[in-house]
Design a protein around this motif. Structure first.
Motif, PDB file in Angstrom:
ATOM      1  N   GLN A 139       0.834  -1.203   0.000  1.00 53.33           N
ATOM      2  CA  GLN A 139       0.000   0.000   0.000  1.00 53.33           C
ATOM      3  C   GLN A 139       0.873   1.260   0.000  1.00 53.33           C
ATOM      4  O   GLN A 139       0.635   2.199  -0.761  1.00 53.33           O
ATOM      5  N   GLN A 140       1.899   1.257   0.861  1.00 54.26           N
ATOM      6  CA  GLN A 140       2.795   2.406   0.886  1.00 54.26           C
ATOM      7  C   GLN A 140       3.652   2.486  -0.369  1.00 54.26           C
ATOM      8  O   GLN A 140       3.974   3.584  -0.846  1.00 54.26           O
TER       9      GLN A 140
ATOM     10  N   ARG B  60       2.688   1.627  -3.336  1.00 52.11           N
ATOM     11  CA  ARG B  60       1.812   2.216  -4.361  1.00 52.11           C
ATOM     12  C   ARG B  60       1.653   3.723  -4.123  1.00 52.11           C
ATOM     13  O   ARG B  60       1.646   4.519  -5.073  1.00 52.11           O
TER      14      ARG B  60
ATOM     15  N   TRP C 268      -0.635  -4.632  -9.670  1.00 50.29           N
ATOM     16  CA  TRP C 268      -0.445  -4.440  -8.229  1.00 50.29           C
ATOM     17  C   TRP C 268      -1.237  -5.473  -7.437  1.00 50.29           C
ATOM     18  O   TRP C 268      -0.749  -6.016  -6.441  1.00 50.29           O
TER      19      TRP C 268
END
Length: 329
Positions: free
Chosen positions: A115-116, A118, A266
């Motif tokens: 998440q970070q 991305r 992703w």
């Protein structure tokens, strides 16, 4: 009579050409340095199929895997810029020798998870787009690798326990991390990793879960620590002149499908990471989730690595770094 025959011949010829398959209006040879079964190569093939279908065959992308076109990686910014290959994927940190700002994606412990990672790429994307344009190309999509973790013979739950490790690393940042925690880095080709573990030359490895499966680490190691030391990323770039030769509708289609492919990749890689980890677990590797304290300590002891990079980083890279930290703090 002759006129009737002529008409029939004309109809027959028209029918013949109508039935024949239409050649693509443009055919691009796309380069991938990764093997055919690598998830990035497979992703490019999926992207190529989507483009062909969406353009009714007017644009055909032929993916050449395994470096078949003769490119190894670090020179790809130049190769795409010069039109030697119209489209290629490239490891972003792998071309950072030509553009230092790209190094930001593999700064150790800058991001904690996918998440970070991305979020970092979303923050950097407007700047990366400007750099790509400077190099005569356009980024179609960016996709990650699974995060690099620590595979070891002993369980690690604190930074102190990492002291003395003899760790195979695959890049400069990994080596700096090992040195920062008191270990000794070994720059070994992957073909020598298994035998080096078996003989005790090394006792640990920094790499991702697919490599853990490929290397059958369960035969020579016991623990996997998903530390996400770095999360590397690939970008798929197209030569700007080749892109601009396309009609507006086809250009828009490429951009739209690139955005779709980025989301797909992703999600796919996050799932692939867990699938490969599960295979290792089934064969005897124990996953040791890092504690918050361990991650905080690792960030602290590797702060100097990030600070040294930031001191000499281009202004653009410093902006990305500051904007990202503002978003996650």
């Amino acid at each position: 009579m002759k006129r009737t025959i002529a008409v029939l011949l004309a109809v027959a010829v028209l029918a013949l050409f109508s039935a024949a398959p239409c050649a693509a209006a443009a055919t691009w040879n796309a380069n991938s340095v990764w093997p055919p079964n690598n998830h990035h190569t497979i992703g490019m093939q999926e992207f190529a199929a989507k483009v062909k279908a969406a353009t009714n065959g007017e644009l055909e992308i032929v993916v050449n895997a395994g470096g078949a076109l003769g490119y190894k990686g670090p020179e790809l910014l130049k190769a795409v810029r010069d039109g030697l290959v119209p489209l290629s994927d490239m490891l972003i940190s792998g071309v950072a020798g030509d553009e230092k700002t790209f190094q930001i994606v593999t700064l150790p412990f800058l991001v904690e998870d996918f998440q970070q990672a991305r979020l970092l790429l979303d923050t950097a994307r407007p700047y990366f787009d400007k750099l790509a344009a400077k190099w005569g190309q356009k980024i179609l999509y960016i996709a990650p690798w699974p995060g690099a973790g620590l595979w070891a013979k002993r369980k690690i739950v604190s930074v102190e326990q990492m002291a003395g490790l003899k760790t195979r690393t695959y890049d400069k940042n990994g080596a700096l991390v090992v040195e920062a925690v008191g270990g000794t880095p070994y720059a070994l080709p992957f073909s020598e990793v298994y035998s080096s573990l078996a003989t005790g030359l090394i006792d640990s490895v920094i790499t991702s879960t697919p490599t853990g499966v490929d290397g059958k680490f369960w035969e020579v190691l016991n623990y996997y620590h998903p530390l996400n030391i770095t999360i590397a990323t690939d970008m798929v770039n197209v030569n700007l002149r080749a892109f601009q030769k396309l009609d507006k509708q086809t250009q828009d289609t490429l951009v739209r499908l690139g955005k779709e492919m980025e989301d797909i990749m992703w999600e796919k890689v996050a799932r692939l990471d867990k699938e490969k980890e599960a295979i290792c677990n089934e064969n005897g590797i124990e996953t040791v989730p890092p504690s918050k304290a361990l991650l905080e300590d690792l960030k602290r002891v590797t702060e100097g690595i990030r600070a040294d990079w930031l001191e000499d980083a281009p202004p653009m890279a410093q902006k990305i770094y500051a904007e990202f930290l503002q978003k996650v703090q």
